[in-house]
Design a protein around this motif. Structure first.
Motif, PDB file in Angstrom:
ATOM      1  N   ILE A   1       0.820  -1.210   0.000  1.00 38.25           N
ATOM      2  CA  ILE A   1       0.000   0.000   0.000  1.00 38.25           C
ATOM      3  C   ILE A   1       0.859   1.267   0.000  1.00 38.25           C
ATOM      4  N   ASN A   2       2.143   1.129   0.376  1.00 40.02           N
ATOM      5  CA  ASN A   2       2.954   2.325   0.637  1.00 40.02           C
ATOM      6  C   ASN A   2       3.475   2.969  -0.642  1.00 40.02           C
ATOM      7  N   GLY A   3       2.568   3.610  -1.371  1.00 39.36           N
ATOM      8  CA  GLY A   3       2.999   4.379  -2.532  1.00 39.36           C
ATOM      9  C   GLY A   3       2.618   3.740  -3.848  1.00 39.36           C
ATOM     10  N   ILE A   4       2.923   4.475  -4.898  1.00 36.82           N
ATOM     11  CA  ILE A   4       2.597   4.054  -6.254  1.00 36.82           C
ATOM     12  C   ILE A   4       3.721   3.160  -6.768  1.00 36.82           C
ATOM     13  N   LYS A   5       3.346   2.085  -7.452  1.00 38.01           N
ATOM     14  CA  LYS A   5       4.314   1.085  -7.879  1.00 38.01           C
ATOM     15  C   LYS A   5       4.991   1.510  -9.189  1.00 38.01           C
TER      16      LYS A   5
ATOM     17  N   PRO B   1       5.620  -0.992   6.680  1.00 39.32           N
ATOM     18  CA  PRO B   1       5.602  -0.092   5.520  1.00 39.32           C
ATOM     19  C   PRO B   1       4.385   0.835   5.517  1.00 39.32           C
ATOM     20  N   ALA B   2       3.226   0.290   5.875  1.00 41.28           N
ATOM     21  CA  ALA B   2       2.017   1.119   5.915  1.00 41.28           C
ATOM     22  C   ALA B   2       2.099   2.133   7.046  1.00 41.28           C
TER      23      ALA B   2
ATOM     24  N   ALA C   1      -6.828   3.543   3.055  1.00 37.85           N
ATOM     25  CA  ALA C   1      -8.043   3.701   2.253  1.00 37.85           C
ATOM     26  C   ALA C   1      -7.782   4.611   1.054  1.00 37.85           C
ATOM     27  N   GLU C   2      -7.060   5.709   1.280  1.00 30.73           N
ATOM     28  CA  GLU C   2      -6.760   6.638   0.192  1.00 30.73           C
ATOM     29  C   GLU C   2      -5.852   5.995  -0.850  1.00 30.73           C
ATOM     30  N   MET C   3      -4.836   5.276  -0.382  1.00 34.57           N
ATOM     31  CA  MET C   3      -3.887   4.682  -1.333  1.00 34.57           C
ATOM     32  C   MET C   3      -4.511   3.512  -2.094  1.00 34.57           C
ATOM     33  N   HIS C   4      -5.448   2.823  -1.476  1.00 28.09           N
ATOM     34  CA  HIS C   4      -6.157   1.774  -2.215  1.00 28.09           C
ATOM     35  C   HIS C   4      -6.915   2.388  -3.383  1.00 28.09           C
ATOM     36  N   GLU C   5      -7.527   3.523  -3.146  1.00 28.68           N
ATOM     37  CA  GLU C   5      -8.251   4.207  -4.221  1.00 28.68           C
ATOM     38  C   GLU C   5      -7.288   4.663  -5.316  1.00 28.68           C
ATOM     39  N   VAL C   6      -6.141   5.175  -4.916  1.00 25.60           N
ATOM     40  CA  VAL C   6      -5.126   5.610  -5.892  1.00 25.60           C
ATOM     41  C   VAL C   6      -4.652   4.429  -6.730  1.00 25.60           C
TER      42      VAL C   6
END
Length: 570
Positions: A13-17, A55-56, A72-77
């Protein structure tokens, strides 16, 4: 029709891949899922975000948000970016779901009842500077096995050896950089993997068709050194699945959570229940329990090689050790690393092109094609801007896009925006149909074997056959002396555009949808009978000239991107 369950390694979840993460699991899984659906099979493709562990917590702290809100926000991203790349998940779940919490606690209970969980008093690395116990991933040092200077406390990314923090040479906290570390006593639960070694090895030996990369890593962990070791499955953290025996407390484990690598694979199963809870499906157990119908399911997992040990050993220990009739994986497609311009992609170090950045530059299909046609199957691969530009320009623009443009524009100018009638097929057409049939059968063979680079090469070969046919029969020349023969040649070529849009859709879905729309048909039936498929659009069938299917990447753009993405993300 067969039933196929597909999962790709769930992203943190910690950031964009970055693109290396994408090509190492989700994108190949999506390709396979799309292909199987196109062939008429029933497919359930599940993925989720991996939301527990340090990491989260650290990412949320850095963002100044409560960890639950951050996740929750990063899941949406991540969901929106996945949609941008056209990843066709049947459900994209969350490991923090109630379903996963309940199922993880259930597995812990039954594993304990099977005698496979025991309590261990141990010393754990504590950082005085940070004021906390340090999870394995947040201790780095030099690997005692290969000398890699950025090995983590749980595993060396360079040689894949399983480690404990005390094994590292010159360890330090990755939170603060502090070397003021000491070992303090704490109690944890361990999964008795060693008791399951023989059973796991027997099971792996039945998977005779697994890729060499998958089997070799599994065997190495099973047999190197002291062999398969018991593994801690709890951590001193606030965020995660609370340690319980089902819905009952676990004495002595108050305030602890399950280790993220224990609960994350269980989310594959829980995600099935989330799929039903979201109103997308009706019966998740027929996919996951062999006593409820899953015995005829073929289950395929996709992952990078660093995830192989957990999926070939730890997760199967959980499944087999439970003694319950859960579906085990049939095939694990593992990948080597995609490197970036002379170095490594790295989320934690912010190095490489990230998924959101890629979509800002070009549409998804450009990336999908290059990544899948260069997927690191047999060895590590390298992303370079020169290779990317060449792949897009030569394969997509010059071969496929140019074919669609030439054929439709010529037909509009010499006939009309409708499939022309007249003419009789001859030797050239018979040869094309025979060659195209062989090439499509080759493509199907590689796709079913999940040989992705070979499949991409066969698909490109099918595109080339159409171009070679046009060059040979030259309808622009034929038209001057025999318009009816030219009409037949163009009629065949227009049908080839529809055929290409169907067989290419697993790789480049958006472009193929546009081509199918331009051909004014929604018939996306697979060309099991190639001669019949090449007569599907009859004379008089209207079409429109498509917009440019793929544009070329200029040298100036390539140079600009190379400078702009020089290896770090701000």
């Amino acid at each position: 029709m067969a039933r196929h369950l597909i999962t790709s390694a769930i992203p943190y979840i910690n950031g964009i891949k970055h693109l290396g993460n994408l090509v190492g699991s989700q994108l190949p899984a999506d390709l396979y899922a799309r292909y199987l659906r196109a062939r008429g099979h029933e497919v359930l493709y599940l993925c989720a975000t991996d939301e527990h562990g340090t990491p989260a917590e650290l990412a949320a702290t850095k963002a100044g948000k409560p960890v639950a809100d951050y996740c929750a926000e990063m899941h949406e991203v991540q969901s929106k970016i996945a949609e941008g790349f056209r990843l066709s998940f049947d459900h994209f779940g969350r490991s923090s779901s109630e379903a996963n919490k309940t199922l993880t606690q259930h597995f812990a209970k039954v594993l304990d009842e099977q005698g496979l969980i025991h309590e261990v008093s141990e010393t754990q690395m504590y950082s005085k500077t940070d004021g906390r116990y340090l999870p394995d991933r947040y201790i780095e040092g030099t690997c005692p096995n290969c000398g890699f200077d950025s090995a983590r406390g749980d595993q060396c990314d360079n040689c894949t050896k399983q480690l404990d923090p005390v094994d590292l040479i010159n360890p330090h906290s990755t939170i603060s950089g502090s070397t003021d570390l000491e070992m303090r006593e704490t109690k944890h639960l361990y999964l008795a993997q060693s008791q399951m070694k023989d059973q796991i090895e027997e099971w792996i030996d039945t998977r005779v068709d697994w890729p060499v990369l998958t089997t070799s890593i599994a065997k190495k962990w099973l047999n190197d050194g002291d062999g398969l070791q018991d593994r801690g499955i709890t951590r001193d953290l606030d965020w995660g699945v609370p340690v319980q025996k089902g819905d009952a407390p676990w004495p002595g484990m108050e305030g602890k959570v399950f280790y993220v690598w224990f609960d994350a694979p269980i989310e594959y199963i829980a995600c099935g229940q989330e799929w039903v809870d979201a109103g997308k499906g009706t019966d998740w157990e027929r996919w996951w329990r062999t006593d409820k119908g899953a015995d005829d399911v073929r289950y395929t997992q996709f992952m990078g090689k660093d995830n192989v040990p957990f999926h070939t050993l730890s997760f199967p220990v959980t499944i087999l050790g439970s003694g319950e009739p859960w579906k085990l994986v049939d095939y694990i497609k593992s990948f080597n690393y995609l490197n970036y311009d002379g170095g490594q992609f790295s989320t934690s170090r912010g190095r490489g092109v990230f998924m959101d950045q890629a979509l800002e530059i070009l549409p998804a299909d450009y990336w999908r094609w290059w990544l899948l046609s260069h997927v690191p199957e047999t060895s590590d691969a390298e992303f370079t801007w020169e290779s990317f530009q060449s792949g897009v320009n030569k394969d997509l623009a010059d071969v496929l896009g140019n074919f669609a443009s030439r054929v439709t524009k010529f037909c509009r100018s010499k006939f009309s925006e409708a499939v022309p009638e007249g003419g009789t097929p001859g030797a050239a057409e018979a040869t094309l149909i025979a060659d195209m049939t062989a090439k499509i059968r080759e493509y199907e063979h590689h796709m079913e074997a999940i040989e992705i680079r070979k499949a991409a090469a066969a698909l490109r070969g099918a595109w080339v056959l159409g171009n070679e046919y046009l060059q040979e029969v030259a309808p622009w020349t034929t038209f001057k002396t025999d318009p009816e023969q030219a009409a037949m040649q163009i009629r065949l070529a227009l049908n080839l555009i529809r055929l290409y849009s169907v067989i290419s859709a697993p790789f480049i879905p958006d472009a193929c949808a546009d081509l199918l729309k331009a051909m004014q048909t929604d018939d996306d039936s697979w060309p099991t009978d190639v001669p019949a498929a090449l007569e599907l659009l009859p004379a008089g069938h209207a079409f429109t000239v498509p917009d440019v299917t793929f544009r070329k990447i200029t040298d100036d753009e390539r140079a600009d991107w190379q400078q702009r993405f020089a290896g770090t993300r701000g």
